[in-house]
Write a protein that holds these residues in place. Structure first.
Motif, PDB file in Angstrom:
ATOM      1  N   GLU A 112     -35.351   8.736 -46.865  1.00 36.13           N
ATOM      2  CA  GLU A 112     -35.268   8.495 -48.310  1.00 36.13           C
ATOM      3  C   GLU A 112     -35.862   9.656 -49.091  1.00 36.13           C
ATOM      4  OE1 GLU A 112     -37.244   4.755 -48.587  1.00 36.13           O
ATOM      5  OE2 GLU A 112     -35.611   3.659 -47.588  1.00 36.13           O
ATOM      6  N   ALA A 113     -36.969  10.210 -48.576  1.00 35.89           N
ATOM      7  CA  ALA A 113     -37.587  11.357 -49.254  1.00 35.89           C
ATOM      8  C   ALA A 113     -36.687  12.579 -49.181  1.00 35.89           C
ATOM      9  CB  ALA A 113     -38.943  11.663 -48.622  1.00 35.89           C
ATOM     10  N   SER A 114     -36.008  12.756 -48.071  1.00 32.01           N
ATOM     11  CA  SER A 114     -35.077  13.876 -47.929  1.00 32.01           C
ATOM     12  C   SER A 114     -33.949  13.776 -48.952  1.00 32.01           C
ATOM     13  CB  SER A 114     -34.500  13.880 -46.510  1.00 32.01           C
ATOM     14  OG  SER A 114     -33.510  14.876 -46.366  1.00 32.01           O
ATOM     15  N   GLN A 115     -33.430  12.579 -49.107  1.00 30.12           N
ATOM     16  CA  GLN A 115     -32.348  12.376 -50.085  1.00 30.12           C
ATOM     17  C   GLN A 115     -32.857  12.588 -51.507  1.00 30.12           C
ATOM     18  OE1 GLN A 115     -30.574   8.453 -50.007  1.00 30.12           O
ATOM     19  NE2 GLN A 115     -28.683   9.196 -50.911  1.00 30.12           N
ATOM     20  N   ARG A 116     -34.065  12.117 -51.763  1.00 26.09           N
ATOM     21  CA  ARG A 116     -34.635  12.222 -53.110  1.00 26.09           C
ATOM     22  C   ARG A 116     -34.943  13.665 -53.494  1.00 26.09           C
ATOM     23  NH1 ARG A 116     -38.430   9.076 -52.131  1.00 26.09           N
ATOM     24  NH2 ARG A 116     -40.164  10.511 -51.800  1.00 26.09           N
ATOM     25  N   THR A 117     -35.439  14.427 -52.544  1.00 25.25           N
ATOM     26  CA  THR A 117     -35.869  15.797 -52.843  1.00 25.25           C
ATOM     27  C   THR A 117     -34.772  16.832 -52.607  1.00 25.25           C
ATOM     28  OG1 THR A 117     -36.708  16.107 -50.583  1.00 25.25           O
ATOM     29  CG2 THR A 117     -38.259  15.236 -52.233  1.00 25.25           C
ATOM     30  N   GLY A 118     -33.730  16.436 -51.883  1.00 28.39           N
ATOM     31  CA  GLY A 118     -32.682  17.397 -51.555  1.00 28.39           C
ATOM     32  C   GLY A 118     -33.098  18.402 -50.506  1.00 28.39           C
ATOM     33  N   ARG A 119     -34.117  18.054 -49.713  1.00 24.74           N
ATOM     34  CA  ARG A 119     -34.603  18.953 -48.671  1.00 24.74           C
ATOM     35  C   ARG A 119     -34.256  18.388 -47.292  1.00 24.74           C
ATOM     36  NH1 ARG A 119     -34.443  21.587 -52.408  1.00 24.74           N
ATOM     37  NH2 ARG A 119     -36.024  22.939 -53.334  1.00 24.74           N
ATOM     38  N   LEU A 120     -34.024  19.294 -46.344  1.00 26.39           N
ATOM     39  CA  LEU A 120     -33.630  18.901 -44.994  1.00 26.39           C
ATOM     40  C   LEU A 120     -34.832  18.488 -44.154  1.00 26.39           C
ATOM     41  CD1 LEU A 120     -31.182  21.849 -44.205  1.00 26.39           C
ATOM     42  CD2 LEU A 120     -30.569  19.543 -44.983  1.00 26.39           C
ATOM     43  N   VAL A 121     -34.610  17.519 -43.262  1.00 28.01           N
ATOM     44  CA  VAL A 121     -35.609  17.129 -42.265  1.00 28.01           C
ATOM     45  C   VAL A 121     -34.900  16.980 -40.928  1.00 28.01           C
ATOM     46  CG1 VAL A 121     -37.430  15.520 -41.606  1.00 28.01           C
ATOM     47  CG2 VAL A 121     -36.813  15.758 -44.000  1.00 28.01           C
ATOM     48  N   ALA A 122     -35.515  17.499 -39.883  1.00 34.27           N
ATOM     49  CA  ALA A 122     -34.968  17.336 -38.539  1.00 34.27           C
ATOM     50  C   ALA A 122     -36.111  17.135 -37.553  1.00 34.27           C
ATOM     51  CB  ALA A 122     -34.127  18.537 -38.140  1.00 34.27           C
ATOM     52  N   GLU A 123     -35.785  16.431 -36.478  1.00 35.31           N
ATOM     53  CA  GLU A 123     -36.739  16.198 -35.392  1.00 35.31           C
ATOM     54  C   GLU A 123     -36.540  17.293 -34.348  1.00 35.31           C
ATOM     55  OE1 GLU A 123     -38.331  12.234 -33.043  1.00 35.31           O
ATOM     56  OE2 GLU A 123     -36.248  12.316 -33.695  1.00 35.31           O
ATOM     57  N   ALA A 124     -37.638  17.828 -33.842  1.00 37.12           N
ATOM     58  CA  ALA A 124     -37.577  19.037 -33.008  1.00 37.12           C
ATOM     59  C   ALA A 124     -37.250  18.734 -31.543  1.00 37.12           C
ATOM     60  CB  ALA A 124     -38.892  19.799 -33.106  1.00 37.12           C
ATOM     61  N   PHE A 125     -36.048  18.227 -31.308  1.00 37.01           N
ATOM     62  CA  PHE A 125     -35.549  18.096 -29.940  1.00 37.01           C
ATOM     63  C   PHE A 125     -34.831  19.387 -29.568  1.00 37.01           C
ATOM     64  CE2 PHE A 125     -35.940  13.420 -30.583  1.00 37.01           C
ATOM     65  CZ  PHE A 125     -36.716  13.154 -29.456  1.00 37.01           C
ATOM     66  N   MET A 126     -35.611  20.344 -29.107  1.00 39.08           N
ATOM     67  CA  MET A 126     -35.096  21.687 -28.850  1.00 39.08           C
ATOM     68  C   MET A 126     -34.080  21.730 -27.720  1.00 39.08           C
ATOM     69  SD  MET A 126     -37.856  20.901 -27.104  1.00 39.08           S
ATOM     70  CE  MET A 126     -38.541  21.013 -25.447  1.00 39.08           C
ATOM     71  N   VAL A 127     -34.125  20.736 -26.815  1.00 33.42           N
ATOM     72  CA  VAL A 127     -33.305  20.817 -25.610  1.00 33.42           C
ATOM     73  C   VAL A 127     -31.814  20.847 -25.919  1.00 33.42           C
ATOM     74  CG1 VAL A 127     -35.076  19.755 -24.170  1.00 33.42           C
ATOM     75  CG2 VAL A 127     -33.352  18.312 -25.262  1.00 33.42           C
ATOM     76  N   ARG A 128     -31.394  20.191 -27.000  1.00 37.39           N
ATOM     77  CA  ARG A 128     -29.966  20.156 -27.314  1.00 37.39           C
ATOM     78  C   ARG A 128     -29.442  21.526 -27.743  1.00 37.39           C
ATOM     79  NH1 ARG A 128     -30.190  14.888 -31.170  1.00 37.39           N
ATOM     80  NH2 ARG A 128     -31.777  16.242 -32.088  1.00 37.39           N
ATOM     81  N   HIS A 129     -30.344  22.454 -28.013  1.00 38.93           N
ATOM     82  CA  HIS A 129     -29.929  23.810 -28.378  1.00 38.93           C
ATOM     83  C   HIS A 129     -29.815  24.725 -27.163  1.00 38.93           C
ATOM     84  CE1 HIS A 129     -30.321  23.104 -32.725  1.00 38.93           C
ATOM     85  NE2 HIS A 129     -31.336  22.342 -32.391  1.00 38.93           N
ATOM     86  N   HIS A 130     -30.220  24.234 -25.990  1.00 42.57           N
ATOM     87  CA  HIS A 130     -30.163  25.075 -24.792  1.00 42.57           C
ATOM     88  C   HIS A 130     -28.748  25.097 -24.226  1.00 42.57           C
ATOM     89  CE1 HIS A 130     -31.043  26.833 -20.901  1.00 42.57           C
ATOM     90  NE2 HIS A 130     -32.244  27.129 -21.345  1.00 42.57           N
ATOM     91  N   PRO A 131     -28.282  26.261 -23.766  1.00 43.14           N
ATOM     92  CA  PRO A 131     -26.920  26.357 -23.223  1.00 43.14           C
ATOM     93  C   PRO A 131     -26.630  25.392 -22.080  1.00 43.14           C
ATOM     94  CG  PRO A 131     -27.818  28.546 -23.591  1.00 43.14           C
ATOM     95  CD  PRO A 131     -28.940  27.582 -23.850  1.00 43.14           C
ATOM     96  N   GLN A 132     -27.658  25.021 -21.295  1.00 41.83           N
ATOM     97  CA  GLN A 132     -27.381  24.131 -20.174  1.00 41.83           C
ATOM     98  C   GLN A 132     -26.949  22.735 -20.651  1.00 41.83           C
ATOM     99  OE1 GLN A 132     -30.811  23.628 -17.657  1.00 41.83           O
ATOM    100  NE2 GLN A 132     -32.145  22.934 -19.313  1.00 41.83           N
ATOM    101  N   TRP A 133     -27.537  22.269 -21.749  1.00 36.70           N
ATOM    102  CA  TRP A 133     -27.126  20.976 -22.291  1.00 36.70           C
ATOM    103  C   TRP A 133     -25.785  21.088 -22.999  1.00 36.70           C
ATOM    104  CZ3 TRP A 133     -28.629  16.217 -21.265  1.00 36.70           C
ATOM    105  CH2 TRP A 133     -29.862  16.025 -20.637  1.00 36.70           C
ATOM    106  N   ARG A 134     -25.562  22.195 -23.683  1.00 37.27           N
ATOM    107  CA  ARG A 134     -24.266  22.425 -24.326  1.00 37.27           C
ATOM    108  C   ARG A 134     -23.158  22.444 -23.274  1.00 37.27           C
ATOM    109  NH1 ARG A 134     -24.360  22.394 -30.076  1.00 37.27           N
ATOM    110  NH2 ARG A 134     -26.244  23.438 -30.788  1.00 37.27           N
ATOM    111  N   LYS A 135     -23.417  23.110 -22.153  1.00 40.74           N
ATOM    112  CA  LYS A 135     -22.434  23.195 -21.088  1.00 40.74           C
ATOM    113  C   LYS A 135     -22.187  21.818 -20.479  1.00 40.74           C
ATOM    114  CE  LYS A 135     -19.664  25.411 -18.315  1.00 40.74           C
ATOM    115  NZ  LYS A 135     -18.425  26.028 -18.826  1.00 40.74           N
ATOM    116  N   ALA A 136     -23.258  21.074 -20.219  1.00 37.10           N
ATOM    117  CA  ALA A 136     -23.099  19.729 -19.651  1.00 37.10           C
ATOM    118  C   ALA A 136     -22.274  18.850 -20.575  1.00 37.10           C
ATOM    119  CB  ALA A 136     -24.469  19.102 -19.395  1.00 37.10           C
ATOM    120  N   LYS A 137     -22.549  18.923 -21.863  1.00 35.16           N
ATOM    121  CA  LYS A 137     -21.800  18.128 -22.841  1.00 35.16           C
ATOM    122  C   LYS A 137     -20.330  18.531 -22.843  1.00 35.16           C
ATOM    123  CE  LYS A 137     -21.362  15.580 -26.723  1.00 35.16           C
ATOM    124  NZ  LYS A 137     -21.383  14.105 -26.727  1.00 35.16           N
ATOM    125  N   SER A 138     -20.045  19.826 -22.798  1.00 33.55           N
ATOM    126  CA  SER A 138     -18.652  20.290 -22.830  1.00 33.55           C
ATOM    127  C   SER A 138     -17.906  19.871 -21.565  1.00 33.55           C
ATOM    128  CB  SER A 138     -18.588  21.807 -23.019  1.00 33.55           C
ATOM    129  OG  SER A 138     -19.061  22.489 -21.876  1.00 33.55           O
TER     130      SER A 138
END
Length: 335
Positions: A112-138
């Motif tokens: 709700e605060a993100s929508q109100r302020t127009g600012r982005l929020v994300a949770e730091a699950f770094m693993v989804r950015h690793h090529p090994q997970w990208r490859k597994a998903k593909s």
């Protein structure tokens, strides 16, 4: 000259100073320009060691700096929501360590605060950015192992120090919050959906009162299951198996892949138990923290959409909430 986002870091937490900050400093779109601590000497020492221009003796001072565009929040779990809220209200975008909150209600506050302020929020699950997970998903999406029916995950380490925040129940310690969240998050990623019901078995430390071992089962519908064990007092181990009706994928170091080393995933068509149907797919070294920081920075700059925003974090917390409810009720619960 390439435009970079100016980042500030709340606290000198080890995950930040040892892993995330040095990785972000190597990024194409991220510049870490400030760090804050409630202890000014700690902030100054960390800034000098990491080559950060501006140390601050309070979090409030950092948030008041108009040059800071984005905040990385690696504070203890119980401080994620209040300080992310303050950062959003100060006009900053926020990448917050997992778990984003201690329950889905807290995560929804941030949505709700993100929508109100127009600012982005994300949770730091770094693993989804690793090529090994990208490859597994593909590979899964390409049908390489047929219809995927099961994901099996183990994530454990051994830590009994009562002073460590992971072992402090009152501030969000315990295995499910710390590492079980990865099993949930990555299964949701692979299945491309949300579990319909979950059941969990908890073994709590009688002194620390944290869940030192927890096993969970999630039903995603359509005969798809996640089964996982996470533990804070068990031999260190990481393993993920993705099983389809015509093969399986094994990710060997799924969560803490060394940035300087190549990784590999093993695809086995299951023709026999000796592994003669195996294919090893080698992937080059990659720093998943660098990739995570740059992806968030590009979203801040408007160069690309945020792939996993606050809605994803709320969904993950709903599953965690359901597991905790199941631990108390000893029956299936719905997120």
């Amino acid at each position: 000259m390439t435009r970079k986002v100016n980042w500030g870091v709340l606290s000198t937490a080890q995950i930040g100073t040892e892993s995330v900050i040095p990785a972000m400093q190597r990024g194409e779109r991220s510049a870490v320009v400030a760090i804050a601590s409630r202890d000014g000497a700690k902030a100054k020492a960390a800034a000098e060691r990491l080559g950060i221009a501006r140390p601050y003796a309070s979090y409030e001072e950092l948030l008041a700096d108009p040059a800071i565009e984005a905040i990385y929040n690696p504070l203890p779990n119980h401080l994620h929501v209040p300080w992310t809220l303050k950062a959003l209200e100060a006009g900053k975008h926020v990448l917050c360590e997992k778990p984003l909150a201690l329950d889905a209600a807290g995560a929804q506050q941030l949505a709700e605060a993100s929508q109100r302020t127009g600012r982005l929020v994300a949770e730091a699950f770094m693993v989804r950015h690793h090529p090994q997970w990208r490859k597994a998903k593909s590979l899964v999406e390409a049908g390489r192992i047929g219809e995927v029916r099961a994901v099996q995950t183990i994530f454990s380490y051994y830590l009994t120090d009562p002073a460590n925040i992971r072992n402090q129940a009152d501030i969000g310690g315990g295995g499910l919050y710390d590492i079980g969240c990865y099993a949930i998050n990555t299964a949701r990623y692979i299945f491309g959906g949300e579990p319909e019901r979950v059941i969990g078995l908890f073994d709590n430390d009688p002194v620390l009162r944290t869940d030192r071992m927890m096993s969970g089962l999630s039903a995603f519908g359509g005969g798809r299951h996640l089964a996982f064990t996470c533990a804070t007092q068990l031999v260190p181990c990481q393993s993920v198996e993705i099983l389809g009706i015509r093969g399986r994928i094994r990710i060997e170091i799924p969560f803490n892949a060394p940035a300087e080393l190549a990784t590999r995933i093993v695809v086995d068509d299951g023709r026999d138990l000796a592994g003669t149907g195996r294919e090893i797919i080698d992937l080059p070294p990659s720093n998943q923290y660098t990739a995570q920081g740059d992806a968030f920075s590009r979203a801040v700059l408007g160069e690309q959409p945020l792939e996993w925003g606050i809605a994803d974090a709320v969904a993950n917390m709903r599953v965690i909430d359901a597991f905790f409810r199941s631990g108390r009720s000893e029956v299936w619960e719905r997120p």
